[in-house]
Design an enzyme around this catalytic site. Structure first.
Site, PDB file in Angstrom:
ATOM      1  N   GLU A  17     -10.226  -7.712   2.437  1.00 12.50           N
ATOM      2  CA  GLU A  17     -10.568  -6.404   1.864  1.00 12.50           C
ATOM      3  C   GLU A  17     -11.895  -6.402   1.089  1.00 12.50           C
ATOM      4  O   GLU A  17     -11.919  -6.116  -0.108  1.00 12.50           O
ATOM      5  CB  GLU A  17      -9.411  -5.900   0.988  1.00 12.50           C
ATOM      6  N   GLU A  59      -1.592  -6.717  10.026  1.00  7.38           N
ATOM      7  CA  GLU A  59      -0.581  -6.421   8.995  1.00  7.38           C
ATOM      8  C   GLU A  59       0.146  -5.110   9.288  1.00  7.38           C
ATOM      9  O   GLU A  59       0.384  -4.303   8.386  1.00  7.38           O
ATOM     10  CB  GLU A  59      -1.237  -6.317   7.604  1.00  7.38           C
ATOM     11  N   ASP A  67       2.496  -2.097   9.590  1.00  3.37           N
ATOM     12  CA  ASP A  67       3.792  -1.521   9.220  1.00  3.37           C
ATOM     13  C   ASP A  67       3.637  -0.007   9.273  1.00  3.37           C
ATOM     14  O   ASP A  67       2.540   0.516   9.120  1.00  3.37           O
ATOM     15  CB  ASP A  67       4.317  -2.010   7.863  1.00  3.37           C
TER      16      ASP A  67
END
Ligand code: XIL
Length: 585
Positions: free
Chosen positions: A398, A508, A510
């Site tokens: 990030e 990642e 979801d």
């Protein structure tokens, strides 16, 4: 209602920060004030399922527990004469770096008791300093690390603190201890102490050096028959010279060693088994943590039984876990996950080396002039330790801002070194383990726009400058309808990276479920398909396995379970699992 639904959506506030910043505030309230309870977990299944092999000794009524497996207890060291417990100050810091909930280590990957009803546990502690604290915590349920907080489930904590004994009990209904006592000891501790905890007939009796200090109601803490052990030191080390368990009266128990966990069957219809037939070089992964893998057989079956060819260490390789104090490294939890992955023929995706979050206080408080040396040392030590065992690393996580969408995140690394921290991190990582694939991982780059343009320009510049970056991770968190990812745009981005020789992965994923499980399923499968169809996309990873361990903080401050993953709270596959499985068949 979930927090992120009530927030006004702007492009700048979408994504992970959106969800977690609010959580952080609520968690602070919870931890400080103890508001709100949380939903009880569905009944834990029995640990030993048909295709999980676990060593258990026969039922015995007395046991020298230290002769079992303690090699993976964080903060400990096996020495002649016992197990040394060091004051390593493990903490979980909030997303903004503040706070720091204590995260006392638990022997999750090793010796514990099963089928234990009425028992006495005796710990002989040596070298207990009058100025330090020495604690033993007995867990009926292992704690779960959730979004920047640790969910205490059921446990009893007994802490020697100078001339006092502190006792805390968590009964599984809320985060704060249901019972807290601080009791004076009749005789102060002089170096050695014998702690004795007896659980019988619904009561827990606690004695120090043969004198009973208190008796409390058990509040169902050991109702599942498990006893997991945790020890931690504050201020100075102490040693456990003996640890013993015996049944009370006719009661028996089993000792078990979760480090022998092995799921023998690889389901041919599991996601990785099927994907291997479509693309031999394609990996299906999931973020994993030790507590559910070792304490929940149905979770272990989903994790290791043919669905996944890789695990990403959800938290175990973040800075606060592996270097909690400057120069004090603890790789035990990461080692355990590496071992589980190897035993199940899975790769390890290491997460993460340089990140603005999950940094312990000592890192955040370092003078700017010392951060570069701390960063390169951390990368070198970590990659040297895991060399050959970690397939890929999220080297920089990030790097872009949450509110200035196309700007660098002004984290401690950027503030100290400017954008050069990024190339320095990659170069250091490559020198330490030239065999590992090195990734830059980011959210919000799945869609077109300023952020993607800035991100691509950065990767292009790094590549052109000879910086050893192998790939990009598209986090792909879909927390609300506005986060939905357009598979065609994602494919275009993957192709743009491939054109400059950079690999991609969905790292990642979801997906929220508020619009229904079929919407959730189609988003999951569309993104999986996009990645599978692009030769430049080498793996697809979901950020968790089961809703059972998907905790978040609701508007009222209570802890709730989410419905974001491929398995539901009952460990049954959700329609999203079915949709992904179908596209692979
Ligand atoms: C999250 C974990 O899932 C939580 O358990 C932890 O408390 C906080 O971090 N992007 C990332 C991950 O790169 O590291 C985050 O993981 C999720 C968002």
């Amino acid at each position: 209602m979930r927090i992120f639904n009530i927030l006004q959506r702007t492009r700048q506030t979408k994504g992970w920060i959106h969800r977690n910043a609010v959580m952080g505030a609520c968690v602070a309230l919870i931890l400080a004030g103890g508001i709100g309870g949380y939903m009880a977990l569905a009944d834990s299944p029995k640990y030993i399922a048909a295709n999980v092999t676990l060593h258990t000794s026969g039922a015995i009524d007395k046991n020298d527990l230290l002769s079992g497996q303690w090699g993976y207890l964080p903060g400990s060291k096996q020495e002649d004469g016992g197990l040394l417990i060091k004051p390593d100050s493990f903490q979980i810091v909030k997303q903004d770096g503040s706070g720091g909930q204590a995260n006392p280590p638990v022997n999750e990957y090793g010796t514990h008791l099963e089928n234990a009803t009425d028992f006495t546990i005796t710990a002989q502690l040596a070298d207990v300093a009058a100025t330090g604290k020495a604690a033993m915590q007995l867990y009926g349920q292992v704690p779960i690390i959730a979004d920047e907080f640790r969910v205490e489930r059921k446990s009893v904590r007994v802490e020697l603190d100078g001339n006092n004994l502190n006792v805390n009990l968590w009964d599984g209904s809320k985060q704060t201890a249901a019972l807290t006592q601080s009791l004076p000891l009749a005789t102060p501790i002089a170096k050695d102490a014998r702690l004795e905890v007896t659980h019988a007939a619904g009561k827990i009796q606690i004695s120090v050096n043969g004198q009973q200090v208190t008796e409390i109601d058990d509040s169902g803490v050991f109702a599942d028959g498990f006893v997991w052990f945790g020890f931690d030191a504050t201020g100075s080390s102490f040693k456990i010279s003996n640890l013993d368990a015996k049944g009370v009266g006719a009661a028996t128990f089993k000792t078990a060693d979760s480090s022998t966990l092995r799921v023998q069957r690889k389901d041919p219809n599991g996601l990785q088994s099927l994907a291997a037939k479509k693309r031999s070089n394609f990996t299906v992964g999931a973020a994993m943590a030790l507590p559910p893998t070792v304490s929940d057989a149905s979770y272990a079956n989903a994790a290791f039984g043919g669905n996944f060819g890789a695990l990403t260490t959800e938290n175990a390789m973040k800075w606060q876990f592996i270097e909690p104090q400057q120069g004090v490294f603890d790789f035990k939890e990461g080692d355990a996950l590496v071992q589980l992955a190897k035993r199940h023929d899975m790769k390890v995706q290491g997460h993460t080396l340089v990140f603005g979050e999950a940094n312990p206080a000592w890192v955040r408080n370092l003078p700017a002039g010392q951060l570069e040396a701390a960063m390169t040392n951390h990368i070198k030590k970590t990659l040297t330790h895991f060399k050959g065992n970690v397939y890929s690393w999220d080297v920089v996580n990030e790097p872009f801002s949450d509110d200035q969408w196309d700007q660098f995140r002004t984290n401690i690394w950027y503030n100290a070194m400017g954008e050069s921290y990024i190339s320095k991190a990659f170069t250091t990582a490559h020198d330490a383990d030239p065999g590992a694939l090195l990734f830059m991982n980011e959210y919000g780059i799945e869609e077109d726009g300023d952020r993607w343009n800035a991100f691509l320009a950065l990767v292009t510049k790094l590549k052109a400058g000879g910086v050893p970056i192998d790939g990009v991770g598209f986090q792909s968190h879909v927390y609300q309808s506005s986060d939905k990812i357009d598979p065609a745009v994602l494919r275009k981005h993957i192709q743009q990276l491939a054109a400059i020789g950079v690999k991609s992965r969905v790292s990642e994923m979801d997906v929220y479920s508020d619009d229904g499980q079929s919407v959730q399923a189609s988003q999951y499968s569309a993104i999986f398909q996009a990645c599978l169809d692009e030769p430049g996309c080498i793996s697809w990873t979901t950020w968790g396995i089961s809703d059972r361990y998907d905790y978040f903080i609701d508007d009222d401050g209570s802890i709730q379970q989410g419905n974001d993953f491929l398995w539901n709270d009952k460990m049954k596959p959700t329609p999203a699992f079915g949709a992904v499985q179908k596209l692979l068949q």
